[in-house]
Design an enzyme around this catalytic site. Sequence first.
Site, mmCIF file in Angstrom:
data_model
loop_
_atom_site.group_PDB
_atom_site.id
_atom_site.type_symbol
_atom_site.label_atom_id
_atom_site.label_comp_id
_atom_site.label_asym_id
_atom_site.label_seq_id
_atom_site.Cartn_x
_atom_site.Cartn_y
_atom_site.Cartn_z
ATOM 1 N N SER A 124 0.839 -1.206 0.000
ATOM 2 C CA SER A 124 0.000 0.000 0.000
ATOM 3 C C SER A 124 0.866 1.245 0.000
ATOM 4 C CB SER A 124 -0.872 -0.030 1.261
ATOM 5 O OG SER A 124 -1.444 1.231 1.493
ATOM 6 N N TYR A 149 -2.178 -1.523 10.835
ATOM 7 C CA TYR A 149 -2.366 -2.047 9.477
ATOM 8 C C TYR A 149 -1.187 -1.636 8.592
ATOM 9 C CZ TYR A 149 -3.793 -1.907 4.600
ATOM 10 O OH TYR A 149 -3.804 -2.030 3.237
ATOM 11 N N LYS A 153 2.014 -3.900 6.561
ATOM 12 C CA LYS A 153 2.464 -3.830 5.156
ATOM 13 C C LYS A 153 3.970 -3.538 5.112
ATOM 14 C CE LYS A 153 -1.428 -4.613 3.175
ATOM 15 N NZ LYS A 153 -1.630 -5.968 2.678
#
Length: 344
Positions: A124, A149, A153
């Site tokens: 992302s 989150y 990543k």
Amino acid sequence: MKILLTGGAGYIGSHTAVALLDAGHAVAVLDNYSNSSPEAIRRVEQITGKSVNLYEADAADKSVVMDILKKEMPDCIIHFAGLKAVGESVEKPVEYYRNNIDTTLTLLECMKELGLKNFVFSSSATVYGDDHKPPFTEEMTKGACTNPYGWTKWMQEQMLTDAALASEKGSDWKEPLSVVLLRYFNPVGSHESGLIGEDPQGIPNNLMPFISQVAVGRRDHLTVFGDDYDTPDGTCRRDYIHVMDLAEGHVKAAEYAAEHTGTEVFNLGTGNPYSVLDMVKAFGAACGHDVAYEIGPRRAGDIQDSWANADKALKVLGWETKRGIDEICRDAWNWQSHNPNGYK
Ligand code: NAD
Ligand code: UD1
């Protein structure tokens, strides 16, 4: 090629399955349906007229994953499976680290044992943090993430890069790995058939599904998170990419992985920023009526501006986006208006 998609029944995975099948590849999907439904894959088969090998399984469960991989022996794995709600990750960091990190470690262990080589990962733009001014380029240093989150990543990118490096040095890997890290900007829209699309559970966190649900009458109005940013209309700007353009980027990435070794990073974005109010207006034009909104306070953790420099994907993969915000809004509305309650 034969390509296995973890999390392939989800939003981006199901669209990628269509793009891969359309490009002549064979597709297997492994999903635990924690945020999706097998109905999405039934519809992928309907759109393409081709069949998908579908497995209900947890991508962190090594013995089950080993059995599936031994049976399929895919030429490439595209790893979509993961938890992705930013706000929820702040409340449930342990669940997020466990699921997102464990799935990647399990897949790496299995690939090592079986001598599988090619891996494409859903990363992302969030890994750029807010240390840089857009457009973001792949060689910029990764920044500090604002939520668990984002850190998952960040860490998964690091784990995959380290594994690829070790495998190239020989060590105990049968094959040097080929890892492609895809940094998505803001995926939106749907397949043009309107048969598959984004189906968030509960109240949507993201802008486009929220706008769609207001437009279809499921919600009263959109709250715009702040209009006092230093932008032309005061609202934040993002790089909204049509999910089918994104899906086609995965086809190129998987084909690239098969020809290379080591780690390569690509931004998948359009390079064009649009504000929140631009998107509200474009959606109103697509659905034929205004989308009600009111201005609210800023959302914690939001950055003002985020968009890609996507030159590397064009130069190396020969990929660029073909669809703009009018197609995005048209296709999102087609999906939402024909499936007001998603797959239910
Ligand atoms: P999604 O929730 O629709 O799809 C993820 C899929 O993974 C779901 O089908 C879910 O059931 C499955 N899954 C989750 N944990 C699993 C596990 N342990 N085993 C098997 N299946 C599991 O999300 P999406 O929008 O399609 O996102 C796909 C990937 O892209 C995710 O990794 C996400 O973090 C990443 N990503 C998404 C966006 C976005 O805006 N949608 C942006 C950047 C990155
Ligand atoms: C968010 C995540 C990002 C993740 C991405 C995809 C944050 C801070 N970032 O990106 O890590 O990769 O989703 O899941 O959550 N907006 C409104 N009203 C709404 C919803 C959104 O005004 O009801 C605005 C936001 O302030 C933002 C823009 O719309 O300016 C886009 O928001 P969103 O769709 O949530 O994506 P990001 O915040 O870019």
